[in-house]
Design an enzyme around this catalytic site. Structure first.
Site, PDB file in Angstrom:
ATOM      1  CG  ASP A   1       0.077  -3.995   2.809  1.00 37.30           C
ATOM      2  OD1 ASP A   1       0.536  -3.525   1.751  1.00 37.30           O
ATOM      3  OD2 ASP A   1      -0.151  -3.318   3.827  1.00 37.30           O
TER       4      ASP A   1
ATOM      5  CG  HIS B   1      -0.404   0.343   2.504  1.00 36.18           C
ATOM      6  ND1 HIS B   1       0.011  -0.605   3.415  1.00 36.18           N
ATOM      7  CD2 HIS B   1      -0.176   1.547   3.092  1.00 36.18           C
ATOM      8  CE1 HIS B   1       0.449  -0.007   4.506  1.00 36.18           C
ATOM      9  NE2 HIS B   1       0.351   1.309   4.331  1.00 36.18           N
TER      10      HIS B   1
ATOM     11  CB  SER C   1       2.733   1.943   6.368  1.00 38.22           C
ATOM     12  OG  SER C   1       1.542   2.089   7.089  1.00 38.22           O
TER      13      SER C   1
END
Length: 463
Positions: free
Chosen positions: A305, A251, A402
């Site tokens: 992911d 992402h 992230s």
């Protein structure tokens, strides 16, 4: 006449005396029958009196049934009877390595601790990778009736067949600069079994980040990479896998059009003004589910992911720049993810919707059992994900972290076990950080890293 009658009675009495005397003294056999001690029957009161086992079986020889009546318990009776019949076979402590001895009649039985076998627990078992990882420092696999140890790339198997020796100055997973009595953790806490931590102090340090992490000093998180956008600055993290490959979240790739990489820095201002490393190619997992696709097709958001960035030029390793070790899937699942804690790091927000940290922060996060993880989340938790974090304490990864590393230490070596992926807010009560489970993607990662691709213009592909 009366005197004559009296005389007659006296003579009759005297005549009968010898017979009376002979009847007082009995023959020996007859006398013995009277003198023999007969065992008295136990009264009902005696059967229930304490100390009754002493009267039944110590003062007198008893039967097993009588012992059972005294103990009124089968297990206690069996234990007593085994010793009563022929002594305690366990008195010499025949069981080795803290094995537990149980006495029997003419024998004994040893119950061995995990990792030992034999009649006396005398044989050390390193024949199973499920027992202390087969005593292997890194990877363990079964070969016929034995085990075989091997090491992560850059390590040599020791002469003992178990240890792993670093083969160079910058072998993966090693902190060249270590903390001086300082943990990549926070103030003192006590962990409960459900990963809920109980605070010892109500006054946490005011200078703590990630959400409530600590400063990662130079060289303490050497596998940390920062993904930089020319307009936004640092927007995601990554993990150095090799001189040309950096692991991150899929992402993160969708968040910007241009990506550069910085390694070996802990100060965000230096990252955003210093030299940037150019990206050659980006591999995004073809099954990655972005949130908008998840809502449209009723899929689990952030599933798969994971992405890999290929650098145009090799990363130069140093004491501040070292790759994390890539585990085998079995080692990650059976050993690493059964440790208490993993370690996350990043430049993300210091609290939900707050500003990003100016320096690299690091935090220990406990693994959370799968059931608790799934119950706590409003979004689906797939087999490609796992949870880590605290139930009620405000400590978590947050936006901007992230793509960064989740590593687990085993025998002083850091292995990559996850990727910071998603979560419901940051450090909310009853919520945990959600991570990409790396063990599910080892073959995918190795397949990409085996490719020998010529340098081309920057591009993004899906595999």
């Amino acid at each position: 006449m009366a005197p004559q009658l009296l005389l007659c009675l006296i003579l009759t009495f005297l005549w009968s005396l010898p017979e009376a005397e002979s009847n007082v003294f009995l023959k020996s056999k007859v006398a013995n029958r009277f003198l023999q001690r007969t065992k008295r029957a136990n009264s009902l009161v005696e059967e229930f009196k304490s100390g009754n086992i002493e009267r039944e079986c110590i003062e007198e020889r008893c039967s097993k049934e009588e012992a059972r009546e005294a103990f009124e318990d089968d297990e206690k009776t069996e234990t007593f009877w085994n010793v009563y019949v022929d002594g305690d076979q366990c008195s010499s402590n025949p069981c080795h390595y803290r094995g537990i001895c149980k006495d029997g009649i003419g024998s004994y039985t040893c119950t061995c601790l995990s990792g030992y076998e034999g009649k006396n627990c005398e044989r050390v078992l390193y024949k199973s990778c499920r027992v202390d990882n087969g005593n292997c420092w890194h990877f363990c696999k079964h070969v016929q009736n034995d085990i075989q140890c091997s090491c992560a790339e850059g390590y040599l198997l020791g002469e003992d067949g178990h240890s792993c020796v670093a083969g160079g100055n910058f072998s993966c997973g090693r902190n060249i600069k270590t903390r001086n009595k300082r943990e990549a953790n926070l103030p003192d806490f006590v962990q409960s079994q459900n990963a809920t931590l109980l605070k010892k102090s109500d006054n946490p340090s005011p200078d703590i980040r990630i959400v409530n992490g600590m400063d990662c000093k130079l060289g303490e998180c050497p596998w940390q990479a920062a993904l930089v956008d020319e307009k936004e600055g640092v927007f995601c993290g990554g993990t150095i896998l090799s001189p040309i490959y950096v692991l991150t979240a899929a992402h993160c790739i969708n968040e910007t059009e241009t990506i550069s990489v910085v390694v070996g820095e802990i100060d965000k201002s230096r990252i955003e003004t210093g030299p940037l490393l150019s990206v050659d190619k980006i591999y995004v997992h073809k099954k990655f589910v972005p949130p908008q696709k998840a809502y449209k097709f009723d899929l689990a958001a952030y599933d798969y992911d994971i992405a890999i960035i290929q650098m145009k030029t090799p990363i130069q390793f140093s004491e501040n720049v070292v790759p994390a070790c890539l585990p085998t899937a079995d080692f990650a699942n059976q050993v690493l993810m059964k440790q208490d804690f993993g370690i996350v790091s990043g430049f993300g927000r210091i609290f939900e919707k707050g500003p990003k940290s100016k320096t690299l922060k690091v935090l220990k996060v406990p693994y959370v059992d799968r059931h608790t993880c799934m119950v706590s989340s409003e979004t689906p938790i797939t087999p490609n994900m796992f949870c880590a974090g605290y139930d009620t304490l405000p400590r978590d990864a947050c936006q901007g972290d992230s793509g960064g590393p989740h590593t687990t230490v085993y025998r002083d070596t850091h292995f990559i076990t996850g990727i910071v992926s998603s979560g419901e807010g940051c450090a909310r009560n009853g919520k945990y950080g959600i991570y990409t489970k790396l063990s599910k993607f080892i073959p995918w990662i190795k397949r990409i890293m085996r490719q020998k691709l010529p340098s081309t213009e920057s591009s993004t592909g899906r595999l």
